[in-house]
Design a protein around this motif. Structure first.
Motif, mmCIF file in Angstrom:
data_model
loop_
_atom_site.group_PDB
_atom_site.id
_atom_site.type_symbol
_atom_site.label_atom_id
_atom_site.label_comp_id
_atom_site.label_asym_id
_atom_site.label_seq_id
_atom_site.Cartn_x
_atom_site.Cartn_y
_atom_site.Cartn_z
ATOM 1 N N ALA A 174 -4.956 -2.637 -8.477
ATOM 2 C CA ALA A 174 -6.056 -2.004 -9.205
ATOM 3 C C ALA A 174 -6.231 -0.560 -8.731
ATOM 4 N N LEU A 175 -6.167 -0.347 -7.410
ATOM 5 C CA LEU A 175 -6.298 1.023 -6.892
ATOM 6 C C LEU A 175 -5.115 1.882 -7.319
ATOM 7 N N SER A 176 -3.937 1.314 -7.247
ATOM 8 C CA SER A 176 -2.730 2.050 -7.630
ATOM 9 C C SER A 176 -2.802 2.479 -9.092
ATOM 10 N N LYS A 177 -3.234 1.546 -9.974
ATOM 11 C CA LYS A 177 -3.340 1.875 -11.400
ATOM 12 C C LYS A 177 -4.383 2.967 -11.651
ATOM 13 N N ALA A 178 -5.482 2.947 -10.847
ATOM 14 C CA ALA A 178 -6.528 3.959 -11.008
ATOM 15 C C ALA A 178 -6.149 5.266 -10.295
ATOM 16 N N CYS A 179 -5.017 5.223 -9.567
ATOM 17 C CA CYS A 179 -4.527 6.392 -8.813
ATOM 18 C C CYS A 179 -5.473 6.834 -7.696
ATOM 19 N N TYR A 180 -6.086 5.861 -7.009
ATOM 20 C CA TYR A 180 -6.904 6.178 -5.844
ATOM 21 C C TYR A 180 -6.369 5.434 -4.630
ATOM 22 N N SER A 181 -6.630 5.998 -3.447
ATOM 23 C CA SER A 181 -6.260 5.296 -2.218
ATOM 24 C C SER A 181 -7.481 4.510 -1.723
ATOM 25 N N ALA A 219 -3.198 -17.269 -0.595
ATOM 26 C CA ALA A 219 -4.439 -16.802 -1.203
ATOM 27 C C ALA A 219 -4.700 -15.339 -0.811
ATOM 28 N N ARG A 220 -4.538 -15.036 0.475
ATOM 29 C CA ARG A 220 -4.774 -13.658 0.949
ATOM 30 C C ARG A 220 -3.787 -12.685 0.336
ATOM 31 N N GLU A 221 -2.547 -13.110 0.244
ATOM 32 C CA GLU A 221 -1.526 -12.237 -0.323
ATOM 33 C C GLU A 221 -1.896 -11.868 -1.757
ATOM 34 N N THR A 222 -2.327 -12.862 -2.532
ATOM 35 C CA THR A 222 -2.724 -12.607 -3.918
ATOM 36 C C THR A 222 -3.902 -11.639 -3.966
ATOM 37 N N LEU A 223 -4.906 -11.851 -3.112
ATOM 38 C CA LEU A 223 -6.093 -10.985 -3.107
ATOM 39 C C LEU A 223 -5.720 -9.546 -2.743
ATOM 40 N N GLU A 224 -4.898 -9.403 -1.707
ATOM 41 C CA GLU A 224 -4.510 -8.059 -1.283
ATOM 42 C C GLU A 224 -3.723 -7.360 -2.398
ATOM 43 N N GLU A 225 -2.823 -8.114 -3.031
ATOM 44 C CA GLU A 225 -1.991 -7.520 -4.084
ATOM 45 C C GLU A 225 -2.814 -7.047 -5.280
ATOM 46 N N VAL A 226 -3.792 -7.853 -5.734
ATOM 47 C CA VAL A 226 -4.560 -7.412 -6.908
ATOM 48 C C VAL A 226 -5.420 -6.192 -6.575
ATOM 49 N N MET A 227 -5.942 -6.131 -5.354
ATOM 50 C CA MET A 227 -6.754 -4.963 -4.983
ATOM 51 C C MET A 227 -5.876 -3.709 -4.916
ATOM 52 N N ALA A 228 -4.692 -3.855 -4.320
ATOM 53 C CA ALA A 228 -3.779 -2.710 -4.227
ATOM 54 C C ALA A 228 -3.345 -2.258 -5.623
ATOM 55 N N LEU A 241 -12.085 1.606 -14.593
ATOM 56 C CA LEU A 241 -11.010 2.538 -14.247
ATOM 57 C C LEU A 241 -9.645 1.867 -14.260
ATOM 58 N N SER A 242 -9.619 0.560 -13.876
ATOM 59 C CA SER A 242 -8.335 -0.159 -13.889
ATOM 60 C C SER A 242 -8.600 -1.653 -13.734
ATOM 61 N N ARG A 243 -7.559 -2.423 -13.992
ATOM 62 C CA ARG A 243 -7.646 -3.888 -13.943
ATOM 63 C C ARG A 243 -6.285 -4.420 -13.512
ATOM 64 N N ALA A 244 -6.288 -5.410 -12.581
ATOM 65 C CA ALA A 244 -5.019 -6.012 -12.139
ATOM 66 C C ALA A 244 -5.182 -7.528 -12.096
ATOM 67 N N VAL A 245 -4.095 -8.236 -12.331
ATOM 68 C CA VAL A 245 -4.142 -9.706 -12.414
ATOM 69 C C VAL A 245 -3.090 -10.319 -11.486
ATOM 70 N N GLY A 246 -3.490 -11.387 -10.771
ATOM 71 C CA GLY A 246 -2.554 -12.139 -9.927
ATOM 72 C C GLY A 246 -2.738 -13.630 -10.150
ATOM 73 N N GLY A 247 -2.106 -14.422 -9.298
ATOM 74 C CA GLY A 247 -2.150 -15.887 -9.448
ATOM 75 C C GLY A 247 -3.350 -16.507 -8.751
ATOM 76 N N TRP A 253 0.818 -1.219 0.000
ATOM 77 C CA TRP A 253 0.000 0.000 0.000
ATOM 78 C C TRP A 253 0.851 1.268 0.000
ATOM 79 N N GLY A 254 2.120 1.097 -0.279
ATOM 80 C CA GLY A 254 3.049 2.230 -0.260
ATOM 81 C C GLY A 254 2.672 3.335 -1.235
ATOM 82 N N PHE A 255 2.025 2.971 -2.350
ATOM 83 C CA PHE A 255 1.684 3.953 -3.384
ATOM 84 C C PHE A 255 0.702 5.019 -2.884
ATOM 85 N N GLU A 256 -0.005 4.708 -1.769
ATOM 86 C CA GLU A 256 -1.066 5.616 -1.322
ATOM 87 C C GLU A 256 -0.553 6.981 -0.881
ATOM 88 N N ALA A 257 0.741 7.018 -0.508
ATOM 89 C CA ALA A 257 1.308 8.293 -0.081
ATOM 90 C C ALA A 257 1.156 9.341 -1.188
#
Lengths: 358, 358
Positions: A82-89, A71-80, A53-59, A10-14
């Motif tokens: 997608a938000l990062s690509k859309a430039c929203y926190s 499983a959780r790591e993959t879910l958290e990563e794709v959500m982060a 607005l954006s799309r992200a893909v994981g395993g 979630w570092g991109f949120e800054a």
């Protein structure tokens, strides 16, 4: 709400802005092969084409296949992502629909909900469902009514009535007999090769086609190959070679595919009967959404078409739908629909009070 | 030869004597459920009862089930324990027969041989085989001739001719269709419960008997239970409940057991035909050694007896043997026989020279 994990996800949120006033929704389709997250605006009306607005893909995010942490790591990563690509926190998020393969029980849902609450702000609405919800919604613009058949690495049939009843069949994974799935088809093909090799079953062209594809010198090496990696998707990746061997006239491969058609159709029939989606006379119309690699058309052998033929003899009124939207967009539409409904309910709850006052 | 691992496994040797002048042999039966090592004197004749010097037991050593490192650790531990209990060091060992489930290929054998050479002194003779060798030898006092059927957590049929030819059937693990195994029987029973629950299969008393045994409230919980632990032995442990449900008259459970009888008999028949153990006329006598929990007698439903009935219709001359010795002792007898044969060969190689000199 945790701010960082390993100082990265979630570092991109800054640098990310808070997002539009109406916010966004996230839809996640978590499968055994891949996981996709899309981001849509939270408030309508939604134009056509949808403003993704954006799309992200994981395993893989099926906890039964890779374990809960992965499983959780993959879910958290794709959500982060997608938000990062859309430039929203995360502060922009109004609702999240997480439709994940392997979520079979209220306790599975609860564990994921508890974990989501730790990631997102308190105000976010969560909908944690089986991945069949995303697939269904992708064929019906987010409306949950009818039956959906998923046949990819795994398979499940899921049904929804307009008054909120649900039923499912299959979706219990390879140990518990999902023989119509991609994994099931491929495991039966591998078994047929071993049986032919042992002298316990008929000779089959599958032997040559599978060994050639895997670059193995003999069926004895298949044992080592099979158990070297427990991933179900790796086994299921053999489906196209089974289909092409069937198209090449091999009887054993044809038998495996016809059996899979029967298995998949049986799952649909069981769900439709339990929910009476076909009405009392068995002829009422209902949507049947069909998704997954196993159901996609091949040159001549089309498993999806055979399933439709089989089911149409029993329920003449059903409407087969091959969705144009991907399941993750379906999940986002579920989040959007429910978020809009809550908004509307809140407005209606206010309105009578206002009219009394007038 | 490594002296210690973590300073523990071989630590006892500091106090252990070198052992008898003729030395000892080790036999290891490595299974998917447990691993047994026994220690015998290396030089004969062997009296009846056999002078078993020690016995040690460990967990699973099938590398396909628990991975290579865990399997090796178990094998090393049982060998060290057996020597420690007999109060001998590795310097006393003349020969080791390691008969391990999951050894299916020359590359499997070679990997284990390389690893064994790192543990034992250079002079030790090694025989690395599939666990079927131990089972066969346990019924024939170490002689490798005839057919052996193992049906425990896994299943394999293995045959040996007197002139050294070998053949096998099944033994390819659960993904590759070992449906007659304990795992196969139990997985089919679990599948039957899921199908009945979905409305895709007939109702069965297996639902109540399995849920009661596992203390689960509904079939939905079976999915989580099944994938919570990937051990094959844990699934196979349900076999007794399938047998008792069949004895209780349940049709689904009876069908599963009859299918397993057919599967097990087919494996034997394939091996016997390929090696022509039954002679040209199909009526010659040959031993059929039968081992494993699945073949043990139950109150009324006796899978082993049904397999014998089935096979005897095709090969009237076969001699069913239920070994009184355990497979690990069979493995030790293989080590003993081969060690004695080498000794004899060496003596014979010397004798002619002596006779020429006389």
């Amino acid at each position: 709400m945790k701010r960082f994990r390993n100082g990265e996800i979630w570092g991109f949120e800054a640098q990310a802005p808070r997002g539009p006033a109406d916010g966004v929704v996230l839809g996640v389709d978590g499968g055994t092969t891949s996981t996709v997250c899309v981001c849509l605006p939270a408030a309508g009306p939604l134009p056509d084409p949808l403003p993704i607005l954006s799309r992200a893909v994981g395993g893989c995010s099926n906890h039964n296949s890779v374990g809960e942490n992965a499983a959780r790591e993959t879910l958290e990563e794709v959500m982060a992502q997608a938000l990062s690509k859309a430039c929203y926190s995360r502060k922009a998020v109004r609702a999240v629909c997480l439709a994940v393969s392997g979520v079979n029980h209220p306790t599975d849902q609860q564990r994921i909900l508890d974990w989501l609450r730790d990631i997102f702000p308190n105000s976010v609405k969560f909908y944690v469902e089986n991945d069949s919800v995303a697939a269904m919604a992708s064929g019906t613009m987010g409306k949950l009514h009818g039956c959906v058949l998923i046949a990819g690495t795994g398979t499940i049939a899921y049904g929804f009535t307009e008054d909120g009843k649900e039923a499912r069949a299959a979706g219990a994974g390879p140990v518990l007999g999902d023989w119509g799935s991609g994994y099931g088809i491929a495991a039966q093909a591998l078994t047929a090769v071993m049986r032919a090799h042992d002298g316990r079953g008929p000779q089959t062209k599958l032997t040559k086609s599978i060994l050639d594809m895997l670059e193995l010198p003999s069926p004895d090496e298949l044992i080592g190959w099979t158990y070297a990696d427990p991933s179900w998707a790796r086994i299921a990746a053999l489906v196209p070679i089974v289909v092409s061997t069937a198209e090449d006239g091999d009887e054993v491969a044809n038998r495996i595919l016809y059996d899979s058609v029967q298995e998949l159709a049986d799952s649909i029939i069981a769900v439709v009967r339990r929910l009476r989606l076909c009405g009392e006379d068995g002829k009422e119309a209902f949507p049947l959404v069909m998704v997954g690699g196993v159901l996609e058309a091949n040159k001549r052998w089309d498993i999806g078409k055979e399933v439709v033929n089989y089911v149409s003899k029993i329920f003449p009124g059903f409407l087969p739908i091959r969705p144009k939207l991907e399941p993750a967009v379906g999940a986002a539409l579920v989040a959007w629909n429910r978020s809009m409904r809550e908004l509307k309910d809140a407005q209606e709850a206010d309105s009578p009070r206002i009219s009394v006052l007038q």
